[in-house]
Design a protein around this motif. Sequence first.
Motif, PDB file in Angstrom:
ATOM      1  N   ASP A 103       1.414  11.377  -5.202  1.00  0.00           N
ATOM      2  CA  ASP A 103       1.728  12.688  -4.354  1.00  0.00           C
ATOM      3  C   ASP A 103       1.900  14.074  -4.990  1.00  0.00           C
ATOM      4  O   ASP A 103       1.573  14.805  -4.411  1.00  0.00           O
ATOM      5  N   LEU A 115       8.687   1.966  -3.027  1.00  0.00           N
ATOM      6  CA  LEU A 115       7.706   2.896  -2.451  1.00  0.00           C
ATOM      7  C   LEU A 115       7.589   2.778  -0.887  1.00  0.00           C
ATOM      8  O   LEU A 115       7.049   3.783  -0.418  1.00  0.00           O
ATOM      9  N   ASN A 116       7.745   1.671  -0.257  1.00  0.00           N
ATOM     10  CA  ASN A 116       7.798   1.489   0.928  1.00  0.00           C
ATOM     11  C   ASN A 116       8.737   2.345   1.702  1.00  0.00           C
ATOM     12  O   ASN A 116       8.446   3.088   2.622  1.00  0.00           O
ATOM     13  N   ASN A 154       8.637  15.642   2.988  1.00  0.00           N
ATOM     14  CA  ASN A 154       7.380  15.292   2.450  1.00  0.00           C
ATOM     15  C   ASN A 154       7.800  15.527   1.061  1.00  0.00           C
ATOM     16  O   ASN A 154       8.188  16.590   0.501  1.00  0.00           O
ATOM     17  N   GLU A 177       7.797   6.039   1.480  1.00  0.00           N
ATOM     18  CA  GLU A 177       6.457   6.298   2.299  1.00  0.00           C
ATOM     19  C   GLU A 177       6.967   6.186   4.034  1.00  0.00           C
ATOM     20  O   GLU A 177       6.615   7.133   4.745  1.00  0.00           O
ATOM     21  N   VAL A 178       7.866   5.231   4.325  1.00  0.00           N
ATOM     22  CA  VAL A 178       8.242   5.339   5.632  1.00  0.00           C
ATOM     23  C   VAL A 178       9.188   6.067   5.991  1.00  0.00           C
ATOM     24  O   VAL A 178       9.284   6.699   7.068  1.00  0.00           O
ATOM     25  N   LYS A 216       6.431  -3.085   5.628  1.00  0.00           N
ATOM     26  CA  LYS A 216       6.790  -1.898   6.041  1.00  0.00           C
ATOM     27  C   LYS A 216       8.023  -1.757   7.040  1.00  0.00           C
ATOM     28  O   LYS A 216       8.752  -0.796   7.223  1.00  0.00           O
ATOM     29  N   SER A 244       0.643  -1.148   0.011  1.00  0.00           N
ATOM     30  CA  SER A 244      -0.110  -0.071  -0.033  1.00  0.00           C
ATOM     31  C   SER A 244       0.646   1.249   0.012  1.00  0.00           C
ATOM     32  O   SER A 244       1.934   1.479   0.730  1.00  0.00           O
ATOM     33  N   TYR A 245       0.739   2.028  -0.845  1.00  0.00           N
ATOM     34  CA  TYR A 245       1.273   3.539  -0.766  1.00  0.00           C
ATOM     35  C   TYR A 245       0.396   4.557  -0.798  1.00  0.00           C
ATOM     36  O   TYR A 245      -0.525   4.919  -1.508  1.00  0.00           O
ATOM     37  N   HIS A 246       0.238   5.032   0.584  1.00  0.00           N
ATOM     38  CA  HIS A 246      -0.531   6.299   0.689  1.00  0.00           C
ATOM     39  C   HIS A 246      -1.892   6.131   0.453  1.00  0.00           C
ATOM     40  O   HIS A 246      -3.014   6.762  -0.190  1.00  0.00           O
ATOM     41  N   VAL A 306       4.649   8.094  -7.389  1.00  0.00           N
ATOM     42  CA  VAL A 306       4.771   9.125  -7.057  1.00  0.00           C
ATOM     43  C   VAL A 306       4.208  10.242  -7.743  1.00  0.00           C
ATOM     44  O   VAL A 306       3.641  11.149  -7.108  1.00  0.00           O
TER      45      VAL A 306
END
Length: 616
Positions: free
Chosen positions: A515, A329-330, A342, A333-334, A388, A307-309, A511
């Motif tokens: 994002d 991606l993890n 951000n 995100e983490v 994660k 899961s990404y966002h 992203v």
Amino acid sequence: MSRVRSRGMRPSRRVAVASVVLSIGTWYATGSAQSPIAFGTPTTQVPQPGGTVHAVPGSRAQGWLAQGRSEVLARHGIVATSDPLAAQAGVEILRKGGNAIDAAVAAAAVLDVTSQNDTGIGGDLFAIVYVAHERKLYALNSAGWAPAGWTPQFFTDTLGLKAVPASGVNAATVPGAISGYDALLGRFGTMTFAETFARAARIAEEGWGQAERRHGDLLRVVAQLRADPDSTATFLQAGQAPDLYRIIRNPGLAKALRLIQKDGRDAFYRGDIASAIVAKIRAGGGVMSASDLAEFRSEWTEPIATSYHGYDVFQLPPPGQGFAALEMLNILEVCVPKLGMNLAELGPSSPMYWHLMVEAKKLAYADLHAYNADPAFADVPVARLISKSHAAELCGRIDVNRASGTAASTGVDGGTIYLSAADRWGNMVSLVHSVFSVYGSRATVPPYGFVLQNRGAAFSLNPKSPNLVAPHKRPFHTIIAGFVMKDGQPLMAFGNMGGTVQPETHAQHMVNMIDHGMNVQMTSDAARFTHAHATNVLSLEPQLFALVGAALRRKGHVVQSAPGNAVGGYQGILFTPDGTMPGPTFDKRWADEDRPVNGVYRAGSDHRKDGQAVGW
């Protein structure tokens, strides 16, 4: 001359191009009213005339002005590929009542004809399929396996090599593509090889125009193709690459496609084509046997995801490299929030943004090269690598002020085709198909006009490697297909052709869209990076290099400018519901009616390649 050098040409090539540019400049000085390359017509002096034109691009009238084209919107069905003829073949199938699976096979078959620089019936494929009436994702692994005679000793002792070769018949594993088509059509299609291969066979017989990118690829490998008489006869004319825009025909390949139309997969794995493959390989000192082909089967498997966002991103499991995209991606995100930053706030004009993206990529690819292999032969801890918690363990290895190093790794890079398709019932297909290097092994199977892939080059001869070559083992595979779901509903089929760049570009697209809010065409038009794990060299497309290259160099990155072909080519299809239903939904009442899907498909296609998205 500085502009010519920036393209990385050899000195002799720089001199030749410089002479052409000077001659055109001299010609313009005479005041003549007509260009010697009017309408972009190639000449002996200027085989690819577009490179001599000095102009600046125009812009759009709305949205992001640098976006090259609008998204393509359609409701009855849509196909996005790297070749217009292939995309149109897929839509033709949809118009005839076929579903997305039928359309994907038809589109891929045309690419097997027009794009043997990237793909072909001698290659492999992977696919993720969303089946609307089951509301379920399926993953297909149709990577060919090694011949039974492929042991480490075959290469080291019999052939006297230190690595599996990158070209020739001893680079070729069993081709998996035709088995993959058969698996797709047999399980989820509504049409047969006879229908889905018809357009491809006709194009092979009648001929097609030589496009710019494929012409450029052919020019790069003329010498290698000349080393194989069958490749010379199939792809060259008088020992040279056919001119740009020349009509190309492949009657041998048309014959192979007609046999498959008639006899299905057996024509390829048990019939005359199988015999021709074995004969070609044995004549070149290889050991592939009839049973290696006859016993091969594609495998249906479970897709892997993270899961990404809040969006669920799916990939195929090993031996494909898709888990590296999920791990990257993890990490983003983490770790980025733990570092007090951000990505959405930094934005893609920030050097820090690109530094974090590249450092996350390095960590993901380090695990990729350490673990990826055929899971039937090696323990690949995918669940741990895409967790994660594993990402959190890696955060401390990111220095926001300094670029990290990478461990040396080796391997052969390659090209690919990626395509996506969707239909009015809500079925969606994400498919990737490849012969690996440009023109694969450069070994062509007579009299059928197709190259064998060179996937064997990705095997290792290191006894400690999980990717050690072994009989009927699948090699480390670069090709991956992506899919996105949200709250259990299908959202997007997407991918990015281009060898080792694929996981890092998949992550960049996610992203971009999640994002930054880019649409499915904009993400393709935005500049991308690619990082070479073996050399630790970071390549940025030219305008991105001009924007952030110097700042990244100050952080210790070895950074260079690179043209668009370095970052591969993207295709994507996104579903947007109409508001009355949550996603594309199969309704039995509509099965035999010409009704559109309950929403709209939006598609994008990469300007770096030759293709397009087409819908109706």
